[in-house]
Design a protein around this motif. Sequence first.
Motif, PDB file in Angstrom:
ATOM      1  N   GLY A  39       0.804  -1.230   0.000  1.00 35.58           N
ATOM      2  CA  GLY A  39       0.000   0.000   0.000  1.00 35.58           C
ATOM      3  C   GLY A  39       0.830   1.269   0.000  1.00 35.58           C
ATOM      4  O   GLY A  39       0.319   2.362  -0.251  1.00 35.58           O
ATOM      5  N   VAL A  40       2.157   1.141   0.264  1.00 36.46           N
ATOM      6  CA  VAL A  40       3.053   2.313   0.256  1.00 36.46           C
ATOM      7  C   VAL A  40       3.442   2.635  -1.185  1.00 36.46           C
ATOM      8  O   VAL A  40       3.761   1.737  -1.971  1.00 36.46           O
ATOM      9  N   SER A  41       3.417   3.919  -1.557  1.00 36.89           N
ATOM     10  CA  SER A  41       3.846   4.299  -2.908  1.00 36.89           C
ATOM     11  C   SER A  41       4.948   5.348  -2.849  1.00 36.89           C
ATOM     12  O   SER A  41       5.115   6.034  -1.834  1.00 36.89           O
ATOM     13  N   GLN A  42       5.691   5.454  -3.955  1.00 35.14           N
ATOM     14  CA  GLN A  42       6.830   6.367  -4.030  1.00 35.14           C
ATOM     15  C   GLN A  42       7.027   6.792  -5.479  1.00 35.14           C
ATOM     16  O   GLN A  42       7.021   5.946  -6.378  1.00 35.14           O
ATOM     17  N   PRO A  43       7.185   8.113  -5.754  1.00 33.80           N
ATOM     18  CA  PRO A  43       7.507   8.524  -7.131  1.00 33.80           C
ATOM     19  C   PRO A  43       8.916   8.068  -7.483  1.00 33.80           C
ATOM     20  O   PRO A  43       9.859   8.338  -6.731  1.00 33.80           O
ATOM     21  N   VAL A  44       9.061   7.354  -8.600  1.00 31.20           N
ATOM     22  CA  VAL A  44      10.352   6.768  -8.977  1.00 31.20           C
ATOM     23  C   VAL A  44      10.567   6.911 -10.487  1.00 31.20           C
ATOM     24  O   VAL A  44       9.656   7.311 -11.217  1.00 31.20           O
ATOM     25  N   THR A  45      11.769   6.540 -10.926  1.00 33.15           N
ATOM     26  CA  THR A  45      12.024   6.288 -12.345  1.00 33.15           C
ATOM     27  C   THR A  45      12.452   4.833 -12.463  1.00 33.15           C
ATOM     28  O   THR A  45      13.394   4.412 -11.795  1.00 33.15           O
ATOM     29  N   VAL A  46      11.732   4.065 -13.267  1.00 34.43           N
ATOM     30  CA  VAL A  46      12.055   2.655 -13.477  1.00 34.43           C
ATOM     31  C   VAL A  46      12.579   2.481 -14.889  1.00 34.43           C
ATOM     32  O   VAL A  46      12.005   3.019 -15.842  1.00 34.43           O
ATOM     33  N   SER A  47      13.664   1.706 -15.038  1.00 32.65           N
ATOM     34  CA  SER A  47      14.291   1.490 -16.350  1.00 32.65           C
ATOM     35  C   SER A  47      14.476   0.002 -16.630  1.00 32.65           C
ATOM     36  O   SER A  47      14.715  -0.781 -15.712  1.00 32.65           O
TER      37      SER A  47
END
Length: 391
Positions: free
Chosen positions: A208-216
């Motif tokens: 349920g925890v979210s985080q703004p990220v960049t995924v590659s």
Amino acid sequence: MKYDVIIIGGGASGLMCAATAAYRGRKVLLLEHTKKIGRKILMSGGGRCNFTHLHNTPANFLSANPHFCKSALSRFSAADFVELVDRHGIEYHEKTPGQLFCNESSKEILQLLLTECEWSGAELMTETSVFEVEQGTAGYHVRTSRGQFDAESLVIASGGLSIPNGGATGFAYEVAEQFGLQVTPRQAALVPFTLQPDLLEHLKPLSGVSQPVTVSCNGMSFSENLLLTHRGLSGPSILQISSYWKPGDEIEIDLLPQLDLDAWLKEQRQQRPKAELRTLMAQHMTKRLAQTLCELWGFEGEVGQYSNARLQEVVQQFKHWCLKPSGTEGYRTAEVTLGGIETDEVSQKTFEAKKAPGLYFIGECLDVTGHLGGHNFQWAWASGFCAGQYV
């Protein structure tokens, strides 16, 4: 029963094609094997239907032939569908830049399509299973649970394999292969990842925890939210990158894409040497996420005790977290199917099969897969509209 056009599949592309063809004066019958027309439309966008993307371009699609989708997308654009939505008085809003959602409910988009089918005179028949499709001298014979229907033109709009409990089947691929069309390997796309048991054990409590990220992965990157789940990783960034991931590939996650972490940590070390590293990291993510990751990677103690080399290890982990998903959640939760009927087998102008005159394939069953955010709906509208001009 004789018709000019039979369409198999009561989803977005099939309904669009039915109305478009019927407005041309064609006698149209649409067959749907489930009880409900447009189930995926109703389920989409959390029940609000992300019906298109204002900045839709061919670059938002994956296909062995990236040029194939250009013609249809230029002939029926996002602006064209928005005009239709406006005409029906549906109120909508722009969520993430470009993504349009209904203010009220997905039912409004389905009602729009059903209304267009009614106004145009297209006939819809639900709970009708198709047993066999045959090519005749003057078109196609379709043998169903309600008898045989004949038509000059037959459109397959039965979608891909994603969300089987929404009625998805491999019917379109079976028909394609029956008529000698090539079908590329398929896999679940826009789908959450599952994780190896040891890593999942650490992360599961963060569900349920979210985080703004960049995924590659494989040369592609997406900067959106990541969501931790009890099975693994989800959220828009993960769904997007899943279309580019193959089993065995690593993904790389930058947990703090907007931050020069190295410079910031050195500054913090100077100003607050007594602060615990996990306390500092909690300024940029939830406290629980910071604590769990610091424990997982062995970053304990006060930041004043960290050498430059040790800070570099922190930066490496938080900015370049490399992990290998164990797999995906599969078609059960996938929004779309990657791969499908080879686009070289159909006309990009009419969607007619080159090897079977009068047989058309539209929508998700083709090897055209959009990014998250309304692009797949736009492909459904565009391919349905364009085929509807020729059937």
